[in-house]
Design an enzyme around this catalytic site. Structure first.
Site, PDB file in Angstrom:
ATOM      1  N   LYS A 125       0.860  -1.190   0.000  1.00 52.46           N
ATOM      2  CA  LYS A 125       0.000   0.000   0.000  1.00 52.46           C
ATOM      3  C   LYS A 125       0.897   1.241   0.000  1.00 52.46           C
ATOM      4  CE  LYS A 125      -3.695   2.053   2.853  1.00 52.46           C
ATOM      5  NZ  LYS A 125      -4.510   1.852   4.083  1.00 52.46           N
ATOM      6  N   SER A 200      -9.049   2.276   3.166  1.00 52.61           N
ATOM      7  CA  SER A 200      -8.171   2.947   2.231  1.00 52.61           C
ATOM      8  C   SER A 200      -7.213   2.007   1.499  1.00 52.61           C
ATOM      9  CB  SER A 200      -7.355   4.020   2.981  1.00 52.61           C
ATOM     10  OG  SER A 200      -6.593   3.446   4.014  1.00 52.61           O
ATOM     11  N   SER A 224      -9.577   0.143   7.414  1.00 50.68           N
ATOM     12  CA  SER A 224      -8.904   0.277   6.124  1.00 50.68           C
ATOM     13  C   SER A 224      -8.300  -1.006   5.583  1.00 50.68           C
ATOM     14  CB  SER A 224      -7.802   1.343   6.212  1.00 50.68           C
ATOM     15  OG  SER A 224      -8.360   2.619   6.369  1.00 50.68           O
TER      16      SER A 224
END
Length: 522
Positions: A125, A200, A224
Site C-alpha cells: 500500500k 483505504s 482500512s
C-alpha cells in the site's frame, strides 16, 4: 442519544434513496461490468505464500518464474481495476534472479530461518513507504514525492526475502472508503467494476481479489484493511495495536489524540495460513507478545456473536445476503458442536461512539497543506464549494472527512463525548472479561457488499462496524465466506481480546476449510 446526529443520519438515508437510481445509471455508463481475463499459470498463482516460499527455497520452483507470472497477471487485470500507483517490475525480476542464486548456494534450513519469504512477490500500500517509490497519498502537493527509506514493517518483510512488485492505490490521504484520487484515479472492484474496491487499502484489496497479488502490506485506522478485504473477497488482519511499528506509515497521526491507538499496520492475503507468518514477520521482536507459536485448537475457543449494531433507522440495514451468510457461519459452528452464544451487547449508541471516536482524530493532517511550506493552505470550505465544478485540486472525499471531524469536535455534541466514552469504556471492560484469552466475537465486517461508486457519501455511519473495533483496541480479521446473489464477496469479522491474534487465525483457518475462502472473479 444525540438528536441532531440522529436527524442527520435520517437525512442521509433519504438522500441515499433519492440518488441510488442515479448511481446505477452512472455505473452503467462510466464503469460497466467487464470480465477479468482468465488465469494463465494458474498453478503458480494459487499457491499460498507459506508453501510458495518452501518450494522456492527447496528449488522446486524458481522465484523468477513466479515473479514473471504475477507480473503477467497484473498487466492483464490492471487496465480493468486501476490499482497501481507505480510498478518496479524490472527491479523485481533482478531480485528474483538473486533469490534463485541464493537458493542454489545455501542450505534449506538456513534459508527457512533467515529468509522465510525468500523469492515471494509482495505488493505494498503506497502509504506504507517503500524506498524509491511514490508516497503521493494521491495528493496534489505530494505528486512528486518519493520515499527515501522503507517503513519498518516493509523493511521487515524485505529482510525476510520478499520481492516488492509495486505500490498500490489509496484514497487521497487515505481519508475515504473509496480508493480514488486525482493522481492515480479510481480503483475498481475486480468482481464488478461498478462497485468500489474499498478504502483505504483498496488497491491492495483489488489486486488480491483479482489474483494479481499474493500478499500485501497495508494499514488500518478505521477499517482500512478489513473493509477492502471483505469487498474483494480476501483475508485482512488488524493486529493488536502497538505490536507492529508505525514508523514510516503515512499520514502521520501521532499529533491526534487517538490516531496511534487506532492505527496499526497489518497483512492482507488470499490464504488463511499466511496470516500468522506475515504478522510474525511484520511484528519483528514484538511478536513474542502474540504467542503465535502456541497453537489453539478450534475446540478450545468460545464463540460469541452479534449480528448487527442496532436499530436499522440509525444504521445501514444488513442486506439479506449478508444476514444469510452470517447465519450460515453460526449454524456451521453449532453443527460443529461449539454452541455459539448470542451476545447481549448494547450497541444502540454506535453512531455516538463513532462520532466520539472521530472527534479523537482532531488535528489530523490536512490534505490542503503544502508539506514544503511554500504555498499557503487553501480554505477548506472554499475548496469544497469549488469541488462539484471540478475546480479543486483536492478530492471531495478527503475534504469531507475533515469536515466530519470538525463537526464531531464542534457544535453537534462535544459536551456529551465524555458521557458516551464512559459508556464505551464500560462495554470494552465487559468484552475484555468475556473474551478473556480463549473467546472470539463474530461480527459483521460491513453490513453490505461493495457499494456503488459515490454511494458511501450518504453512508459514512456504516463505518461503525469496523471502526468500533479500532476504538476498542482489539485484533480483528476479515474472513471471506461467500457471495451475494450479485456475485459480490461477503465476509465476517472475527474479533479477539488484545494479544490473542492467534485465535483470529485459528477461526480463519477453520472457516476457510469450511467455506472455501478466496475465489477468483468469474
Amino acid at each position: 442519544m444525540d438528536i441532531p446526529l440522529r436527524l442527520s443520519i435520517l437525512w442521509m438515508k433519504l438522500t441515499s434513496l433519492l440518488i441510488y437510481p442515479l448511481l446505477i445509471i452512472h455505473g452503467a455508463i462510466f464503469t460497466p461490468k467487464k470480465r477479468l481475463p482468465p488465469f494463465v499459470n494458474c498453478d503458480l498463482l494459487t499457491i499460498p505464500a507459506t508453501d510458495l516460499a518452501r518450494k522456492i527455497r527447496c528449488r522446486e520452483i524458481k522465484s523468477e518464474t513466479v515473479v514473471k507470472a504475477y507480473i503477467s497477471r497484473i498487466e492483464a487485470v490492471n487496465p480493468l481495476i486501476n490499482a497501481i500507483v507505480e510498478n518496479g517490475f524490472d527491479r523485481a525480476i533482478e531480485m528474483a534472479k538473486i533469490a534463485d542464486k541464493k537458493c542454489m548456494e545455501s542450505e534449506v534450513s538456513y534459508l527457512e530461518e533467515k529468509y522465510p519469504l525468500l523469492g515471494v512477490p509482495v505488493t505494498v500500500k503506497e502509504c506504507c513507504s517503500l524506498a524509491g517509490f511514490p508516497v503521493t497519498l494521491g495528493n496534489y502537493w505530494r505528486k512528486n514525492l518519493r520515499a527515501t527509506e522503507n517503513s519498518e514493517v516493509v523493511q521487515l518483510i524485505l529482510n525476510a526475502g520478499a520481492i516488492p512488485l509495486l505500490v498500490s492505490n489509496t484514497p487521497e490521504f487515505c481519508y475515504s472508503w473509496e480508493s480514488n484520487n486525482f493522481i492515480t484515479g479510481r480503483t475498481l472492484n475486480p468482481y464488478d467494476q461498478r462497485r468500489i474496491a474499498g478504502g483505504s487499502s483498496g488497491g491492495e484489496g483489488a489486486l488480491l481479489g483479482a489474483g494479481a497479488s499474493l500478499i500485501g502490506i497495508a494499514a488500518d485506522t478505521g477499517g482500512s484493511i478489513r473493509c477492502p478485504a471483505m469487498y474483494n473477497g480476501v483475508f485482512g488482519h488488524k493486529p493488536t495495536p502497538g505490536v507492529l511499528s508505525l514508523k514510516g506509515l503515512l499520514p502521520d497521526l501521532s499529533k491526534t489524540d487517538a490516531g496511534n491507538d487506532y492505527t496499526t499496520a497489518g497483512p492482507m492475503c488470499r490464504y488463511a495460513k499466511d496470516l500468522s507468518l506475515l504478522t510474525k514477520i511484520m511484528a519483528g521482536p514484538r511478536v513474542i507478545s502474540l504467542k503465535l507459536d502456541e497453537p489453539v485448537p478450534i475446540e478450545d475457543i468460545k464463540i460469541f456473536y452479534k449480528k448487527n449494531i442496532g436499530s436499522s433507522w440509525f444504521t445501514i440495514p444488513t442486506t439479506r445476503d449478508v444476514e444469510r451468510t452470517f447465519d450460515e457461519v453460526i449454524q456451521h459452528f453449532s453443527d460443529f458442536g461449539m454452541k455459539p452464544v448470542q451476545l447481549n451487547l448494547d450497541l444502540s449508541l454506535a453512531p455516538e461512539y463513532t462520532v466520539a471516536g472521530t472527534a479523537a482524530l482532531e488535528n489530523i493532517p490536512s490534505t490542503l497543506e503544502d508539506p514544503s511550506g511554500v504555498h499557503e493552505t487553501p480554505n477548506l470550505f472554499l475548496e469544497i464549494l469549488k469541488s462539484p465544478f471540478g475546480c479543486s485540486k483536492f478530492t471531495f472525499a478527503s475534504m469531507y472527512l475533515m469536515v466530519l471531524v470538525k463537526i464531531a469536535t464542534s457544535f453537534l455534541f462535544k459536551k456529551d463525548i465524555p458521557r458516551y466514552m464512559e459508556h464505551f469504556d464500560k462495554m470494552r471492560n465487559d468484552l475484555l472479561s468475556l473474551l478473556s484469552t480463549n473467546g472470539v466475537l463474530l461480527f459483521l465486517t460491513m453490513p453490505t457488499p461493495a457499494l456503488r461508486h459515490h454511494e458511501y457519501y450518504t453512508m459514512w455511519y456504516g463505518v461503525a462496524y469496523p471502526f468500533i473495533i479500532n476504538m476498542l483496541g482489539f485484533p480483528a480479521a476479515n474472513i471471506p465466506i461467500g457471495f451475494s446473489s450479485d456475485g459480490l464477496p461477503i465476509g465476517i469479522q472475527v474479533i479477539a481480546g488484545p494479544y490473542q491474534d492467534r485465535l483470529c487465525f485459528s477461526i480463519a483457518h477453520h472457516l476457510e476449510r469450511a467455506f472455501g475462502g478466496w475465489k477468483p472473479p468469474k
